[in-house]
Design a protein around this motif. Structure first.
Motif, PDB file in Angstrom:
ATOM      1  N   GLY A  37      59.613   5.228 -28.845  1.00  0.00           N
ATOM      2  CA  GLY A  37      58.517   5.856 -28.121  1.00  0.00           C
ATOM      3  C   GLY A  37      58.847   7.281 -27.730  1.00  0.00           C
ATOM      4  N   ALA A  38      60.081   7.503 -27.281  1.00  0.00           N
ATOM      5  CA  ALA A  38      60.499   8.859 -26.891  1.00  0.00           C
ATOM      6  C   ALA A  38      60.488   9.785 -28.106  1.00  0.00           C
ATOM      7  CB  ALA A  38      61.877   8.802 -26.260  1.00  0.00           C
ATOM      8  N   MET A  45      52.264  17.926 -21.572  1.00  0.00           N
ATOM      9  CA  MET A  45      52.621  16.513 -21.752  1.00  0.00           C
ATOM     10  C   MET A  45      53.966  16.239 -21.087  1.00  0.00           C
ATOM     11  SD  MET A  45      53.236  14.380 -25.311  1.00  0.00           S
ATOM     12  CE  MET A  45      51.536  14.501 -25.811  1.00  0.00           C
ATOM     13  N   ALA A 105      54.661  16.244 -29.171  1.00  0.00           N
ATOM     14  CA  ALA A 105      54.715  17.443 -28.334  1.00  0.00           C
ATOM     15  C   ALA A 105      55.067  18.680 -29.160  1.00  0.00           C
ATOM     16  CB  ALA A 105      55.735  17.259 -27.220  1.00  0.00           C
ATOM     17  N   LYS A 114      50.669   3.778 -30.028  1.00  0.00           N
ATOM     18  CA  LYS A 114      51.697   3.465 -29.037  1.00  0.00           C
ATOM     19  C   LYS A 114      52.707   2.522 -29.681  1.00  0.00           C
ATOM     20  CE  LYS A 114      48.409   3.678 -25.122  1.00  0.00           C
ATOM     21  NZ  LYS A 114      49.033   4.647 -24.197  1.00  0.00           N
ATOM     22  N   LYS A 167      56.962  10.660 -28.992  1.00  0.00           N
ATOM     23  CA  LYS A 167      56.391  11.573 -28.001  1.00  0.00           C
ATOM     24  C   LYS A 167      56.905  12.988 -28.211  1.00  0.00           C
ATOM     25  CE  LYS A 167      55.146  11.574 -23.135  1.00  0.00           C
ATOM     26  NZ  LYS A 167      55.143  10.796 -21.894  1.00  0.00           N
ATOM     27  N   ARG A 168      58.199  13.121 -28.523  1.00  0.00           N
ATOM     28  CA  ARG A 168      58.740  14.460 -28.810  1.00  0.00           C
ATOM     29  C   ARG A 168      58.072  15.056 -30.044  1.00  0.00           C
ATOM     30  NH1 ARG A 168      63.684  11.912 -27.610  1.00  0.00           N
ATOM     31  NH2 ARG A 168      64.155  11.734 -29.841  1.00  0.00           N
ATOM     32  N   ASP A 225      53.386   4.803 -22.972  1.00  0.00           N
ATOM     33  CA  ASP A 225      53.642   5.164 -24.369  1.00  0.00           C
ATOM     34  C   ASP A 225      54.179   3.967 -25.138  1.00  0.00           C
ATOM     35  OD1 ASP A 225      53.243   8.091 -23.900  1.00  0.00           O
ATOM     36  OD2 ASP A 225      55.062   7.858 -22.696  1.00  0.00           O
ATOM     37  N   VAL A 277      59.360   9.325 -21.524  1.00  0.00           N
ATOM     38  CA  VAL A 277      58.589   8.233 -22.117  1.00  0.00           C
ATOM     39  C   VAL A 277      58.275   7.199 -21.039  1.00  0.00           C
ATOM     40  CG1 VAL A 277      60.607   6.852 -22.830  1.00  0.00           C
ATOM     41  CG2 VAL A 277      58.454   6.658 -24.092  1.00  0.00           C
TER      42      VAL A 277
END
Length: 205
Positions: A196-197, A1, A204, A114, A200-201, A78, A5
């Protein structure tokens, strides 16, 4: 991934007011470390109507190189930030038409989880600003999205005064977004990008 972002800023603007706010959102999201796409939605108004308004015609020429939004932009992102002038307390038909093309993505669950946010402009003071944002967010709720707003998370918001998203009063397109409106737009975009970041982290990890 991919760790960076991805933010899509998708907007409709007739005479350029909402476009200026979209540019502020793009800049702020980029400064927050995001990869950003700026996309306009397809114009639905007939050419004769556009040519009859010098501001509308000039803005169409100004933004002729801005790519039109496609459903793929939603799949890619995202974070999705949408902007529209108000039309009777709702978003403009041009943005709604684009939203109405997203059925296959929605049915596949591709729009869920999202981050979403929004910004708007009106001709008159208030003029449906909050109603427009809330009606837009109803779409995001249907998609299973995570709505992030500026709230009153920064002292500037006590001047801007709209906790639901960035907004501006243009006096029928005569008044460009001021620093208050642009700062609110930037704050909205920055918060959405950072959330969003973070999500996403977490995914992941």
């Amino acid at each position: 991934m991919d760790g960076q972002v991805k933010v899509a800023v998708i907007y409709y603007s007739a005479t350029g007011i909402t476009y200026q706010m979209a540019q502020a959102a793009v800049e702020a999201a980029g400064e927050a470390g995001a990869e950003v796409r700026l996309r306009k939605v397809r114009e639905l108004a007939p050419d004769e109507a556009i040519r009859s308004n010098s501001g509308w015609q000039a803005h169409r020429l100004e933004t002729q190189d801005v790519m039109e939004a496609q459903p793929d932009d939603l799949s890619w992102a995202d974070v999705i930030i949408m902007g529209s002038p108000t039309r009777y307390g709702m978003i403009a038909a041009q943005l709604k038409q684009f939203i109405d093309t997203t059925g296959p993505l929605w049915a596949a669950g591709a729009l869920a989880d999202k981050v979403y946010s929004g910004f708007t402009s009106t001709a008159t003071s208030h003029g449906g600003q909050e109603a427009t944002l809330l009606s837009l967010y109803t779409v995001f709720y249907h998609w299973g999205g995570i709505v992030v707003t500026p709230g009153y998370t920064d002292p500037s918001q006590f001047v801007a005064g709209n906790p639901y998203g960035a907004s501006h009063t243009s006096n029928n397109g005569e008044v460009a977004p001021d620093q208050v409106a642009l700062s609110a737009t930037a704050l909205t975009a920055k918060r959405a990008a950072l959330m969003g970041a973070a999500l996403k982290r977490g995914m992941a990890g």
